[in-house]
Write a protein that holds these residues in place. Structure first.
Motif, PDB file in Angstrom:
ATOM      1  N   GLU A   9       0.836  -1.144  -0.150  1.00  0.00           N
ATOM      2  CA  GLU A   9       0.117   0.085   0.061  1.00  0.00           C
ATOM      3  C   GLU A   9       0.904   1.340   0.141  1.00  0.00           C
ATOM      4  N   LYS A  10       1.916   1.151   1.005  1.00  0.00           N
ATOM      5  CA  LYS A  10       2.777   2.285   0.832  1.00  0.00           C
ATOM      6  C   LYS A  10       3.436   2.643  -0.553  1.00  0.00           C
ATOM      7  N   ARG A  11       3.891   1.770  -1.123  1.00  0.00           N
ATOM      8  CA  ARG A  11       4.692   1.648  -2.477  1.00  0.00           C
ATOM      9  C   ARG A  11       3.692   2.146  -3.465  1.00  0.00           C
ATOM     10  N   ASP A  12       2.355   1.466  -3.552  1.00  0.00           N
ATOM     11  CA  ASP A  12       1.385   2.049  -4.479  1.00  0.00           C
ATOM     12  C   ASP A  12       1.163   3.495  -4.165  1.00  0.00           C
ATOM     13  N   GLU A  13       0.916   3.896  -3.094  1.00  0.00           N
ATOM     14  CA  GLU A  13       0.549   5.322  -2.934  1.00  0.00           C
ATOM     15  C   GLU A  13       1.625   6.176  -3.480  1.00  0.00           C
ATOM     16  N   ARG A  14       3.102   6.110  -3.057  1.00  0.00           N
ATOM     17  CA  ARG A  14       4.198   6.762  -3.653  1.00  0.00           C
ATOM     18  C   ARG A  14       4.400   6.881  -5.058  1.00  0.00           C
ATOM     19  N   ASP A  15       4.415   5.451  -5.679  1.00  0.00           N
ATOM     20  CA  ASP A  15       4.381   5.270  -7.039  1.00  0.00           C
ATOM     21  C   ASP A  15       3.463   5.932  -7.858  1.00  0.00           C
ATOM     22  N   SER A  16       2.314   5.964  -7.316  1.00  0.00           N
ATOM     23  CA  SER A  16       1.242   6.694  -8.036  1.00  0.00           C
ATOM     24  C   SER A  16       1.051   8.210  -7.794  1.00  0.00           C
ATOM     25  N   THR A  17       1.619   8.789  -6.888  1.00  0.00           N
ATOM     26  CA  THR A  17       1.274  10.083  -6.478  1.00  0.00           C
ATOM     27  C   THR A  17       2.485  11.027  -6.683  1.00  0.00           C
ATOM     28  N   ARG A  18       3.660  10.434  -7.173  1.00  0.00           N
ATOM     29  CA  ARG A  18       4.934  11.331  -7.205  1.00  0.00           C
ATOM     30  C   ARG A  18       4.574  12.101  -8.391  1.00  0.00           C
ATOM     31  N   GLU A  19       5.302  13.286  -8.580  1.00  0.00           N
ATOM     32  CA  GLU A  19       5.114  14.326  -9.615  1.00  0.00           C
ATOM     33  C   GLU A  19       5.771  13.827 -10.834  1.00  0.00           C
ATOM     34  N   ASP A  20       6.906  13.168 -10.856  1.00  0.00           N
ATOM     35  CA  ASP A  20       7.430  12.955 -12.196  1.00  0.00           C
ATOM     36  C   ASP A  20       7.330  11.478 -12.777  1.00  0.00           C
ATOM     37  N   SER A  21       6.645  11.389 -13.684  1.00  0.00           N
ATOM     38  CA  SER A  21       6.201   9.992 -14.515  1.00  0.00           C
ATOM     39  C   SER A  21       5.672   9.058 -13.203  1.00  0.00           C
ATOM     40  N   PRO A  22       4.285   9.510 -12.626  1.00  0.00           N
ATOM     41  CA  PRO A  22       3.669   8.458 -11.737  1.00  0.00           C
ATOM     42  C   PRO A  22       3.099   7.309 -12.703  1.00  0.00           C
ATOM     43  N   LEU A  23       2.758   6.253 -11.803  1.00  0.00           N
ATOM     44  CA  LEU A  23       2.243   5.092 -12.279  1.00  0.00           C
ATOM     45  C   LEU A  23       0.896   5.294 -13.071  1.00  0.00           C
ATOM     46  N   MET A  24       0.746   5.089 -14.419  1.00  0.00           N
ATOM     47  CA  MET A  24      -0.585   5.570 -14.999  1.00  0.00           C
ATOM     48  C   MET A  24      -0.738   4.747 -16.034  1.00  0.00           C
ATOM     49  N   ILE A  25      -2.070   4.376 -16.483  1.00  0.00           N
ATOM     50  CA  ILE A  25      -2.278   3.833 -17.902  1.00  0.00           C
ATOM     51  C   ILE A  25      -2.168   4.693 -18.984  1.00  0.00           C
ATOM     52  N   ALA A  26      -1.400   4.185 -19.864  1.00  0.00           N
ATOM     53  CA  ALA A  26      -1.351   4.927 -21.268  1.00  0.00           C
ATOM     54  C   ALA A  26      -2.520   4.699 -21.649  1.00  0.00           C
ATOM     55  N   ASP A  27      -2.955   5.769 -22.636  1.00  0.00           N
ATOM     56  CA  ASP A  27      -4.215   5.822 -23.196  1.00  0.00           C
ATOM     57  C   ASP A  27      -4.486   4.397 -24.206  1.00  0.00           C
ATOM     58  N   ASP A  28      -3.381   4.014 -24.835  1.00  0.00           N
ATOM     59  CA  ASP A  28      -3.496   3.152 -25.847  1.00  0.00           C
ATOM     60  C   ASP A  28      -3.139   1.768 -25.117  1.00  0.00           C
ATOM     61  N   ALA A  29      -3.080   1.529 -23.911  1.00  0.00           N
ATOM     62  CA  ALA A  29      -2.492   0.371 -23.353  1.00  0.00           C
ATOM     63  C   ALA A  29      -3.647  -0.724 -23.019  1.00  0.00           C
ATOM     64  N   VAL A  30      -3.461  -1.764 -23.331  1.00  0.00           N
ATOM     65  CA  VAL A  30      -4.486  -2.975 -22.937  1.00  0.00           C
ATOM     66  C   VAL A  30      -4.347  -3.309 -21.373  1.00  0.00           C
ATOM     67  N   VAL A  31      -5.499  -3.359 -20.787  1.00  0.00           N
ATOM     68  CA  VAL A  31      -5.316  -3.362 -19.436  1.00  0.00           C
ATOM     69  C   VAL A  31      -5.937  -4.799 -18.959  1.00  0.00           C
ATOM     70  N   ILE A  32      -5.282  -5.512 -18.322  1.00  0.00           N
ATOM     71  CA  ILE A  32      -5.675  -6.710 -17.745  1.00  0.00           C
ATOM     72  C   ILE A  32      -5.426  -6.752 -16.371  1.00  0.00           C
ATOM     73  N   ASP A  33      -6.708  -7.241 -15.657  1.00  0.00           N
ATOM     74  CA  ASP A  33      -6.861  -7.375 -14.381  1.00  0.00           C
ATOM     75  C   ASP A  33      -6.361  -9.025 -14.153  1.00  0.00           C
ATOM     76  N   THR A  34      -5.519  -9.284 -13.359  1.00  0.00           N
ATOM     77  CA  THR A  34      -4.904 -10.688 -13.221  1.00  0.00           C
ATOM     78  C   THR A  34      -5.438 -11.238 -12.068  1.00  0.00           C
ATOM     79  N   SER A  35      -6.118 -10.541 -11.198  1.00  0.00           N
ATOM     80  CA  SER A  35      -6.697 -11.024  -9.951  1.00  0.00           C
ATOM     81  C   SER A  35      -7.103 -12.557  -9.982  1.00  0.00           C
ATOM     82  N   GLU A  36      -7.939 -12.848 -10.974  1.00  0.00           N
ATOM     83  CA  GLU A  36      -8.613 -14.021 -10.862  1.00  0.00           C
ATOM     84  C   GLU A  36      -8.161 -14.916 -12.192  1.00  0.00           C
ATOM     85  N   MET A  37      -7.055 -14.803 -12.782  1.00  0.00           N
ATOM     86  CA  MET A  37      -6.564 -15.087 -14.041  1.00  0.00           C
ATOM     87  C   MET A  37      -5.370 -16.106 -13.473  1.00  0.00           C
TER      88      MET A  37
END
Ligand code: DC
Length: 221
Positions: free
Chosen positions: A176-204
């Motif tokens: 949780e700590k790492r997700d928060e930091r990686d997603s909220t940083r100013e430079d290049s935060p973790l983001m979904i590119a507009d043209d990315a194929v998103v796959i949720d692997t939770s149940e796969m």
């Protein structure tokens, strides 16, 4: 061919990145390992990971080597094999801190581009900003994700298998700590590119995700 795989930690990026690279005969580049190696350099040299200038110099001085095939990848720091050492939770957190510094990112992004461009048949890169910053024109972009509980459980099982003494609660908090930091940083935060194929692997199953990715690459979906 450049394939970008981004997503939060524990979503299966490195496992699938390696499988995909092997299947398609491409080079696999673990960009997180590069941030981890600079973090290890800082920990060993007792450099304050929050000090952006000191960390930029550290990223310049740390000679990072990636070698081997997807089944047996090795990571070197100034010639020393640090493949195991960089996998500690301490290194993961420190990597997440140093990756907030623009100077560090600039140096590593440059190295990642050079590595990807010089790969004979192309490369699969996994990270947080591959499809958005490192290779915005990548041929294929994937964003792998999974529910936080599923990701923490995977990390926890890996740690247990490797004999690291941790608790599931601790792993959940770390993720949780790492997700928060990686997603909220100013430079290049973790983001979904507009043209990315998103796959949720939770149940796969892993094989299912791989099939899905391959069908995207060979144009079946
Ligand atoms: O994927 P990983 O857990 O090995 O990555 C360690 C840290 O490095 C992660 O918390 C964020 C950072 N990172 C990054 O900022 N950009 C990347 N392309 C890869 C990793």
């Amino acid at each position: 061919m450049i394939i970008a795989i981004d997503g939060p930690s524990g979503a299966g990026k490195s496992t699938l990145g390696k499988m995909l690279a092997k299947k398609l005969g491409l080079l696999y580049i673990d960009t997180g390992a590069m941030y981890r190696t600079v973090a290890l350099y800082a920990i060993r040299g007792e450099i304050d990971t929050r000090d952006r200038e000191a960390m930029t110099s550290a990223a310049e001085s740390a000679e990072i080597g990636l070698s081997g095939n997807p089944d047996n990848l090795k990571v070197f720091l100034n010639g020393e094999d640090v493949s195991e050492a960089i996998r500690s939770a301490e290194c993961g957190q420190a990597a997440s801190v140093i990756s907030t510094h623009t100077g560090v990112r600039r140096i590593l992004v440059e190295r990642q581009r050079r590595l990807g461009e010089s790969a004979e048949n192309g490369a699969v890169l996994d990270g947080r900003d591959i499809g958005t910053v490192v290779f915005p024109n990548a041929d294929h972009k994937f964003f792998l994700t999974a529910k936080p509980e599923a990701r923490a459980e995977r990390r926890y099982s890996e740690d247990v298998a490797k004999g690291r003494a941790v608790s599931l609660e601790h792993t959940v908090r770390e993720i949780e700590k790492r997700d928060e930091r990686d997603s909220t940083r100013e430079d290049s935060p973790l983001m979904i590119a507009d043209d990315a194929v998103v796959i949720d692997t939770s149940e796969m199953e892993i094989g299912e995700v791989l099939e899905r990715m391959i069908s995207v690459v060979v144009g079946r979906s």
